[in-house]
Write a protein that holds these residues in place. Structure first.
Motif, PDB file in Angstrom:
ATOM      1  N   UNK A   1      33.509  26.282  59.413  1.00  0.00           N
ATOM      2  CA  UNK A   1      32.913  27.569  59.089  1.00  0.00           C
ATOM      3  C   UNK A   1      33.236  27.933  57.633  1.00  0.00           C
ATOM      4  N   UNK A   2      32.346  28.737  57.070  1.00  0.00           N
ATOM      5  CA  UNK A   2      32.584  29.169  55.699  1.00  0.00           C
ATOM      6  C   UNK A   2      33.683  30.219  55.641  1.00  0.00           C
ATOM      7  N   UNK A   3      34.485  30.155  54.573  1.00  0.00           N
ATOM      8  CA  UNK A   3      35.549  31.144  54.407  1.00  0.00           C
ATOM      9  C   UNK A   3      35.927  31.229  52.944  1.00  0.00           C
ATOM     10  N   UNK A   4      36.231  32.421  52.490  1.00  0.00           N
ATOM     11  CA  UNK A   4      36.699  32.644  51.131  1.00  0.00           C
ATOM     12  C   UNK A   4      38.022  33.389  51.197  1.00  0.00           C
ATOM     13  N   UNK A   5      39.022  32.866  50.508  1.00  0.00           N
ATOM     14  CA  UNK A   5      40.348  33.487  50.525  1.00  0.00           C
ATOM     15  C   UNK A   5      40.753  33.908  49.117  1.00  0.00           C
ATOM     16  N   UNK A   6      41.056  35.178  48.990  1.00  0.00           N
ATOM     17  CA  UNK A   6      41.611  35.716  47.750  1.00  0.00           C
ATOM     18  C   UNK A   6      43.002  36.214  48.100  1.00  0.00           C
ATOM     19  N   UNK A   7      43.982  35.389  47.831  1.00  0.00           N
ATOM     20  CA  UNK A   7      45.341  35.653  48.310  1.00  0.00           C
ATOM     21  C   UNK A   7      45.990  36.836  47.602  1.00  0.00           C
ATOM     22  N   UNK A   8      45.573  37.115  46.385  1.00  0.00           N
ATOM     23  CA  UNK A   8      46.155  38.216  45.619  1.00  0.00           C
ATOM     24  C   UNK A   8      45.452  39.516  46.007  1.00  0.00           C
ATOM     25  N   UNK A   9      46.179  40.417  46.641  1.00  0.00           N
ATOM     26  CA  UNK A   9      45.582  41.679  47.052  1.00  0.00           C
ATOM     27  C   UNK A   9      45.479  42.626  45.857  1.00  0.00           C
ATOM     28  N   UNK A 108      32.032  36.893  51.543  1.00  0.00           N
ATOM     29  CA  UNK A 108      32.949  37.445  50.546  1.00  0.00           C
ATOM     30  C   UNK A 108      34.407  37.263  50.956  1.00  0.00           C
ATOM     31  N   UNK A 109      35.263  37.162  49.943  1.00  0.00           N
ATOM     32  CA  UNK A 109      36.690  37.295  50.184  1.00  0.00           C
ATOM     33  C   UNK A 109      37.031  38.770  50.316  1.00  0.00           C
ATOM     34  N   UNK A 110      38.308  39.065  50.528  1.00  0.00           N
ATOM     35  CA  UNK A 110      38.708  40.461  50.719  1.00  0.00           C
ATOM     36  C   UNK A 110      38.888  41.204  49.408  1.00  0.00           C
ATOM     37  N   UNK A 111      38.820  40.479  48.307  1.00  0.00           N
ATOM     38  CA  UNK A 111      38.890  41.123  47.008  1.00  0.00           C
ATOM     39  C   UNK A 111      40.301  41.221  46.443  1.00  0.00           C
ATOM     40  N   UNK A 112      40.372  41.273  45.124  1.00  0.00           N
ATOM     41  CA  UNK A 112      41.623  41.490  44.406  1.00  0.00           C
ATOM     42  C   UNK A 112      41.466  42.732  43.545  1.00  0.00           C
ATOM     43  N   UNK A 113      42.353  43.697  43.731  1.00  0.00           N
ATOM     44  CA  UNK A 113      42.316  44.918  42.934  1.00  0.00           C
ATOM     45  C   UNK A 113      43.121  44.698  41.665  1.00  0.00           C
ATOM     46  N   UNK A 114      42.456  44.795  40.530  1.00  0.00           N
ATOM     47  CA  UNK A 114      43.107  44.622  39.233  1.00  0.00           C
ATOM     48  C   UNK A 114      43.279  45.987  38.575  1.00  0.00           C
ATOM     49  N   UNK A 115      44.507  46.282  38.202  1.00  0.00           N
ATOM     50  CA  UNK A 115      44.805  47.525  37.480  1.00  0.00           C
ATOM     51  C   UNK A 115      45.346  47.158  36.116  1.00  0.00           C
ATOM     52  N   UNK A 116      44.682  47.638  35.083  1.00  0.00           N
ATOM     53  CA  UNK A 116      45.114  47.376  33.720  1.00  0.00           C
ATOM     54  C   UNK A 116      45.544  48.709  33.103  1.00  0.00           C
ATOM     55  N   UNK A 117      46.793  48.766  32.694  1.00  0.00           N
ATOM     56  CA  UNK A 117      47.310  50.016  32.104  1.00  0.00           C
ATOM     57  C   UNK A 117      47.422  49.876  30.594  1.00  0.00           C
ATOM     58  N   UNK A 118      47.339  51.005  29.934  1.00  0.00           N
ATOM     59  CA  UNK A 118      47.384  50.988  28.456  1.00  0.00           C
ATOM     60  C   UNK A 118      48.807  51.132  27.944  1.00  0.00           C
TER      61      UNK A 118
END
Lengths: 118, 114
Positions: A1-9, A108-118
């Motif tokens: 089966x198809x699967x996508x894994x984005x391990x970094x939450x 789709x994978x579950x996604x990775x939330x990226x936060x970039x601070x200044x």
């Protein structure tokens, strides 16, 4: 089966840092397509790149680059010199080329939330 | 060049009610797909329409149904709403159904079921 894994939450970086988002996929097909989408807080999914399984060349677009390796079933995404505007949820997705039937669903994978601070 | 549009933007319904969401594809596109995105999750494929027919369906119950019109626009209908149907519903359009053409997404409709 198809699967996508984005391990970094979630990933947090400071502006100008480089960051790599990992994507590992599973498929039994030899012909398939991989995608990356960006979802800013507004909610709309923004297309970033599409890659087919026969093209393993890495791609660079401005500060964005993608590393596709079939041997490890990975399609990683790197942002160089990150900026606050890069803050978003990033999704990796897979679609098989179903030439013998109609339909091209994206998985789709579950996604990775990226936060970039200044 | 108009992108994918969806209406309404937000919707609040109560359990047991029915809802209809609408989508107009990007100019020149003929295929429409619908996805459900629960909070904190990736989008889940509901179904895809081409030539006014459902061509592929994900793992969703029959309460979820759709339609595509001759102008390629589409509707998603959900009957007997459950609390778990609360989500962002995304519509995507593409061209040339068989070659996994890039799907472009609309802004979504946020459905809240109380």
């Amino acid at each position: 089966a198809q699967k996508v894994t984005q391990a970094q939450t979630e990933i947090s970086v400071v502006e100008k840092e480089d960051v790599t988002l990992d994507c590992v996929y599973e498929t039994r097909d030899t012909t398939y397509y991989l995608f990356w989408y960006k979802q800013p807080p507004s909610g709309e999914l923004v297309f970033l790149i599409r890659r087919n399984s026969f093209d393993e060349q890495n791609e660079i677009s401005g500060r964005y680059s993608w590393n596709f390796q079939k041997s490890t079933s990975s399609f990683n995404f790197t942002i160089t010199a990150s900026q606050v505007v890069d803050s978003a949820v990033y999704f990796c997705a897979l679609s098989e080329a179903l030439f013998n039937q109609a339909g091209t669903a994206l998985i789709f994978g579950k996604g990775t939330t990226l936060s970039v601070s200044s | 060049d108009a992108g994918v549009t969806q209406s309404p933007t937000h919707l609040i319904k109560t359990r047991g009610q029915q809802v209809t969401l609408r989508c107009s594809p990007k100019s020149g596109h003929d295929t429409v797909s619908w996805y459900q995105q629960a909070l904190g999750q990736g989008p889940q494929f509901i179904f895809q329409y081409y030539e006014e027919e459902e061509r592929q369906r994900g793992n969703f119950p029959d309460r979820f149904s759709g339609h595509q019109f001759p102008n390629y626009s589409s509707e998603l209908n959900v009957n007997a709403l459950l609390l778990g149907d609360s989500a962002l519903y995304l519509c995507a359009s593409s061209l040339v159904i068989r070659t996994a053409d890039t799907q472009y997404f609309g802004p979504g409709t946020r459905l809240t079921v109380l």
